[in-house]
Design a protein around this motif. Structure first.
Motif: not given
Lengths: 34, 601
Positions: A20-21, A24-25, A27-28, A31, B64-65, B447-448, B452, B535, B539
């Motif tokens: 999931y981490v 999310c990355e 997806l970033k 975008v 963050w990761k 938007s991101y 989230m 998470v 993010a």
């Protein structure tokens, strides 16, 4: 035997959270490329 | 409602407000790495921990990761350790009662429950867990899971406060400093105080006392081989059993109680939790327990204001929380003070202050209502009364408090990052209203960030409503252990999954949750409700920290005003109401009208 099942369940959920981490990355980046 | 009850509620709020600034300043110093008055004691210990854990370089900050992965790995190892200790407790020390291991599914549920800071308890502490399990696993996780939550809140605030960086701090340093400098010393002081009030703290085997007036209970009748005997209708036959002896549970309760409250964990040493006279003996211990629940979450609002260099923003967030807290408290107090209309007119409920079912006489209606709201505003879950016995509207408020995302002070850390998600949505909506790109403290919300934030907002009801729906549609799984049918039964199931996903841990007591179905599904609800919401939070923090500073203009929406507070309250209520109103209208709201029509469950 059941112990192994529950230990596996815990590990699988945390592996999903790690994936999931990464999602999310990803997806970033998606975008940002738009 | 009485003037005495109202005074006690306002006194609680006044004392809490007085503690916000000192607590907030202290948290700021701890997480900024500044010198504190406890350095002389804990600095050498902190250095030793970093030296012992050789993989930790305290000077190296994480993205963050990296922060997220460290947190997940730590929580995974913690979960497996708590599971193992429970399953092996019969062979481990400090087990004077000789308790066997809990079942596999119960151990799974308890392990994830304590690691996720939920502390949902499907078991009864005094008849299941050895002292070793309570101390080495459950109490330890009370500290560590709370410290994880606090670390995540700090990371989110750093993400807001920092510019053009991808570094958000070091997870291991935040975890260590939060535990050493905040949770340990405060818990130590609180434990000493609780012992002074009469909370037990020992390693004795349980005492037993011969009752001067033995009582009789009805139990299932069994044959010589131990099988339950059925009657012609297939029901279990009953027989009388005299109870001449009372077992009085003992144990190291005070030390666990202190962190249970301070860390908004809520898992009781005893099954009756803070309704047990050994766990909450006096009105003063009750007052301090409630104060401990809100102490760190309230302090974090001040820390937020200071870290983002706009103290008024912290106070605006605090004001919004106080408004929602008072609204919930007085609604519950009002509902419970009115009593149950189905009592015969000859019963004067006003004499005892209202509906006293499921409440401790020594706390009364006002302090039971206040405790119920405090414990569900925060993600604590400790109880000093049985929420299942509240009137429908009185029980609605604790349920709604959790469903709002526990952002009214909230859990230690979890409440802060939860309300900050709402702040981002508020700023976003305010930006849409005036047709400008939303800005928050010098950063454009893009938007991101909103994607989230919506992921965070939507996962929560998906877990709650999904598991509840499956449970009520599966008679052999979800409905078989319900004590009540109809709207009240639905409330019990809905509350269980709300409490699990919200990492609260309190229960509507009518549901017997120590079944394979509920232990496993609630275990998943707790895991998803914790980690799959954290998470997206991380993010957003990572994304915010990388942004450039945008100078404030006349069009920038100020976040330190009453207008911002009103808009924040509105967003919290609208998001919660839109999501959960249909389910609530079929449970406590329907039950309220049915009660007035004379129907009970």
């Amino acid at each position: 035997m059941l112990d192994l099942v529950f230990i596996t369940l815990i590990i699988v959920v945390f592996l999903l959270a790690l994936a999931y981490v990464a999602a999310c990355e990803a997806l970033k980046k998606g975008v940002q490329n738009q | 409602m009485t003037s005495n009850g109202i005074f006690q509620i306002l006194l609680f709020l006044a004392v809490l407000t007085a503690l916000v600034r000192p607590m907030g300043v202290y948290l700021l110093k701890v997480y900024s790495g500044e010198k504190t008055f406890l350095d002389i004691v804990f600095k050498p210990v902190e250095r030793l921990i970093y030296k012992f854990a050789m993989v930790v370089d305290p000077a190296k900050e994480m993205t963050w990761k990296q922060y997220g992965v460290a947190m997940l790995v730590f929580s995974l190892v913690s979960s497996l350790a708590v599971y193992a200790v429970q399953r092996l407790q019969y062979y481990l020390p400090l087990n004077p009662q000789g308790f066997a291991a809990p079942s596999e599914h119960s151990s799974f549920n308890t392990a994830v429950s304590f690691v996720t800071n939920t502390n949902w308890q499907g078991y009864s502490g005094e008849t299941t867990m050895s002292y070793f399990t309570q101390m080495s696993s459950l109490a330890l996780q009370n500290f560590l899971s709370a410290a994880v939550g606090m670390a995540l809140a700090v990371v989110f605030i750093r993400g807001i406060a920092r510019f053009e960086t991808d570094k958000l701090g070091n997870f291991w340093v935040d975890l260590t400093r939060g535990t050493l400098y905040v949770l340990l010393p405060l818990s130590f002081l609180a434990a000493i105080f609780f012992v002074s009030q009469g909370v037990v703290q020992n390693f004795k085997a349980y005492d037993s006392a011969k009752l001067t007036d033995p009582f009789v209970v009805q139990v299932d009748k069994k044959d010589s081989e131990g099988n339950v005997i059925k009657d012609d209708a297939g029901e279990n036959r009953k027989e009388d059993q005299a109870i001449p002896i009372q077992t009085i549970a003992q144990g190291p309760a005070a030390s666990q109680l202190a962190i249970k409250m301070l860390g908004t964990n809520g898992g009781g040493f005893f099954n009756a939790n803070s309704a047990h006279p050994f766990e909450n003996p006096t009105p003063l211990s009750n007052f301090v327990q409630m104060l401990l629940i809100f102490l760190i979450p309230a302090g974090f609002t001040y820390t937020l204001g200071r870290m983002v260099r706009l103290p008024g923003h912290g106070w605006a967030v605090y004001g919004a929380m106080v408004f929602l807290f008072l609204a919930g408290t007085f609604t519950t107090y009002w509902a419970e003070s009115r009593g149950n209309p189905l009592f015969p007119a000859a019963v004067d409920q006003a004499v005892v202050g209202g509906n006293l079912e499921g409440k401790e006489v020594r706390f009364g209606v006002a302090n039971s209502a206040l405790f119920a709201v405090v414990t569900t505003d925060a993600s604590c879950g400790a109880v000093n009364s049985m929420h299942d016995s509240f009137t429908p509207l009185g029980g609605l408020v604790p349920l709604v408090n959790i469903q709002l995302g526990e952002v009214i002070f909230g859990g230690v850390g979890a409440g802060m990052y939860g309300i900050l998600i709402m702040v981002i949505l508020t700023v976003f909506i305010a930006g849409l209203m005036v047709g400008r790109t939303p800005e928050y403290l010098g950063k454009k919300i893009e938007s991101y960030d909103v994607q989230m934030a919506m992921l965070y907002v939507l996962i929560f009801p998906l877990i709650i409503l999904g598991f509840t729906a499956v449970s009520v549609l599966a008679p052999d799984l979800g409905l078989s252990s319900l004590a009540n049918q109809g709207a009240h039964g639905l409330s019990e199931v809905l509350y269980a999954f709300t409490s699990g996903a919200g990492n609260n841990g309190s229960a509507f007591a009518g549901l017997s949750a120590n079944t394979p179905w509920y232990n496993i599904t609630l275990g998943f609800a707790m895991l998803f409700g914790r980690f799959f919401m954290i998470v997206p939070v991380l993010a957003i923090a990572g994304n915010l920290a990388r942004k450039k500073q945008v100078p404030a203009t006349l069009g920038t929406f100020p976040v330190n005003t009453v207008l911002f507070g009103v808009l924040l309250v509105s967003v919290v209520l609208i998001v919660g109401a839109l999501t959960f109103f249909p389910a609530l209208s079929l449970s406590p709201i329907l039950e309220h009208f049915q009660m007035h029509a004379g129907q009970t469950f």
